[in-house]
Scaffold this active site. Structure first.
Site, PDB file in Angstrom:
ATOM      1  N   TYR A  27       0.836  -1.206   0.000  1.00  7.67           N
ATOM      2  CA  TYR A  27       0.000   0.000   0.000  1.00  7.67           C
ATOM      3  C   TYR A  27       0.871   1.257   0.000  1.00  7.67           C
ATOM      4  O   TYR A  27       0.634   2.198  -0.763  1.00  7.67           O
ATOM      5  CB  TYR A  27      -0.924   0.008   1.219  1.00  7.67           C
ATOM      6  CG  TYR A  27      -1.714   1.287   1.355  1.00  7.67           C
ATOM      7  CD1 TYR A  27      -2.848   1.519   0.576  1.00  7.67           C
ATOM      8  CD2 TYR A  27      -1.323   2.280   2.254  1.00  7.67           C
ATOM      9  CE1 TYR A  27      -3.573   2.699   0.689  1.00  7.67           C
ATOM     10  CE2 TYR A  27      -2.043   3.465   2.372  1.00  7.67           C
ATOM     11  CZ  TYR A  27      -3.160   3.662   1.588  1.00  7.67           C
ATOM     12  OH  TYR A  27      -3.858   4.830   1.693  1.00  7.67           O
ATOM     13  N   THR A 132      -6.161  18.419  -1.890  1.00  8.29           N
ATOM     14  CA  THR A 132      -5.774  17.436  -2.901  1.00  8.29           C
ATOM     15  C   THR A 132      -6.809  17.436  -4.015  1.00  8.29           C
ATOM     16  O   THR A 132      -7.988  17.158  -3.774  1.00  8.29           O
ATOM     17  CB  THR A 132      -5.667  16.036  -2.264  1.00  8.29           C
ATOM     18  OG1 THR A 132      -4.691  16.080  -1.224  1.00  8.29           O
ATOM     19  CG2 THR A 132      -5.252  15.005  -3.295  1.00  8.29           C
ATOM     20  N   HIS A 229       0.272  12.467  -7.017  1.00  9.70           N
ATOM     21  CA  HIS A 229      -0.222  11.629  -5.924  1.00  9.70           C
ATOM     22  C   HIS A 229       0.685  10.417  -5.708  1.00  9.70           C
ATOM     23  O   HIS A 229       0.230   9.305  -5.440  1.00  9.70           O
ATOM     24  CB  HIS A 229      -1.654  11.172  -6.220  1.00  9.70           C
ATOM     25  CG  HIS A 229      -2.490  11.003  -4.987  1.00  9.70           C
ATOM     26  ND1 HIS A 229      -3.371  11.959  -4.565  1.00  9.70           N
ATOM     27  CD2 HIS A 229      -2.584   9.998  -4.089  1.00  9.70           C
ATOM     28  CE1 HIS A 229      -3.987  11.544  -3.468  1.00  9.70           C
ATOM     29  NE2 HIS A 229      -3.515  10.358  -3.147  1.00  9.70           N
ATOM     30  N   ASP A 260       6.420  17.339  -5.167  1.00  5.91           N
ATOM     31  CA  ASP A 260       6.674  16.100  -4.441  1.00  5.91           C
ATOM     32  C   ASP A 260       6.798  14.957  -5.442  1.00  5.91           C
ATOM     33  O   ASP A 260       6.605  15.135  -6.638  1.00  5.91           O
ATOM     34  CB  ASP A 260       5.589  15.821  -3.385  1.00  5.91           C
ATOM     35  CG  ASP A 260       4.242  15.399  -3.983  1.00  5.91           C
ATOM     36  OD1 ASP A 260       4.139  15.165  -5.213  1.00  5.91           O
ATOM     37  OD2 ASP A 260       3.272  15.294  -3.210  1.00  5.91           O
TER      38      ASP A 260
END
Length: 340
Positions: A27, A132, A229, A260
């Site tokens: 995960y 987000t 993401h 990121d």
């Protein structure tokens, strides 16, 4: 262990893999579908070369920067990631103790829930909200489907929404949780709504194109986070470092741009700053440290990246963050243009 600490992020990743149940490691570490973007998030940094300058007095390196009016000792920030308790029982508390962590806000179908979370953030002294924007639906994470991943309990939502009925024979239990909570109708009007209920600055996380970057500025965003993401949503989306300069040019200094995804070295941070990022967010490496050694591991990961960045700045002849300019890197595009 204390006498034989990992010396880089890869070693922490291996320790995390050994420490965690397969479902939890998959995960944390997995991406969407073929995981092309997951691999490219890291590989794209390797395609950027540094252009060091020499004979510069680098006896004093200043890594400090300013973001949204706040002085920071380093441009490295812990990314807004979820489910830290999968890595360690102390979860986000341990991460927050290891570094001044960011929090992220997901807009739920029930806007009252989102409004409650905003008010809660304001009352606890948070300085900004990260919205987000790339998750109207959950990406197809095939490892989670195979493992029938269970949605981790979220204490922030206790009493706000039921999450008990997660049994499903098709796909992961996480998918069912996402279908029941995330809102596919999320649009720019929701940014306006969010601005109407809070005075906190709002950063939009999940933008990888110039078109959306310009819209974000028009919508009144206080900042943009170039993010895919962690490659967990749309496979074959661009690696974030590859999309960074396009977004920076589109924004033209109107708001700060952060990035990121894929950061594993201090040299990666330097490359992102050279391409226009105001700060760089680190997600999975902190979770690797947390899984391997708890709070101490997360802290060590952040310290390692900061030391690596300081060394990279010195060896590139950059005495301050302001001196990390575009001419300190050479991208694939630069090399191609030099041949024309």
């Amino acid at each position: 262990m204390e006498n034989n600490l990992p010396v880089n992020i890869r070693e922490y990743q291996e320790l995390a893999k050994k420490a965690l149940p397969k479902m939890h490691y998959d995960y944390i570490n997995g991406g969407a579908e073929d995981e092309h973007t997951l691999r490219d998030n890291i590989a794209a940094y390797g395609r950027i070369l540094l252009r060091p300058r020499v004979l510069v007095d680098v006896s004093n390196i200043d890594m400090s920067t300013n973001l949204l009016g706040y002085d920071m000792p380093s441009p490295i920030i812990v990314a807004p990631t979820g489910s830290h308790k999968l890595a360690n029982p102390e979860g986000e508390v341990a991460t927050a103790r290891a570094a001044a962590s960011c929090n992220t806000l997901m807009v739920f179908k029930n806007r009252d829930i989102s409004a409650t979370l905003v008010r809660r953030a304001e009352s606890h002294g948070f300085k900004a909200i990260v919205l987000t924007v790339d998750t109207p639906m959950l990406g197809r994470r095939e490892a989670d489907i195979r493992n029938k991943m269970v949605a981790p309990a979220n204490a922030n939502l206790e009493g706000l929404m039921p999450i008990d009925d997660l049994d499903t024979a098709d796909g992961s239990k996480l998918e069912k949780y996402a279908r029941d909570t995330l809102d596919p109708s999320l649009s720019w009007k929701d940014v306006e709504w969010l601005k109407s209920i809070t005075s906190l600055p709002i950063l939009l996380k999940g933008i990888v194109t110039a078109e959306d970057a310009r819209k974000a500025v028009e919508a009144g965003a206080a900042g943009i986070i170039v993010s895919n993401h962690g490659a967990r949503q749309l496979d074959y989306a661009p690696a974030t470092i590859s999309a960074l300069e396009e977004v920076v040019k589109a924004v033209a200094g109107a708001v700060p741009v952060l990035v990121d995804g894929g950061v594993r070295r201090g040299t990666d941070v330097l490359k992102a700053l050279a391409l226009g990022a105001r700060a760089v967010m680190v997600g999975r490496p902190v979770l690797y440290g947390l899984a391997a050694r708890g709070q101490a591991g997360a802290k060590h990961v952040i310290e390692m990246l900061n030391r690596e960045l300081e060394l990279a700045m010195a060896l590139c002849g950059c005495r301050s963050v302001a001196e990390i300019t575009r001419d300190r890197v050479q991208t694939e595009g630069d090399r191609f243009r030099s041949l024309l």
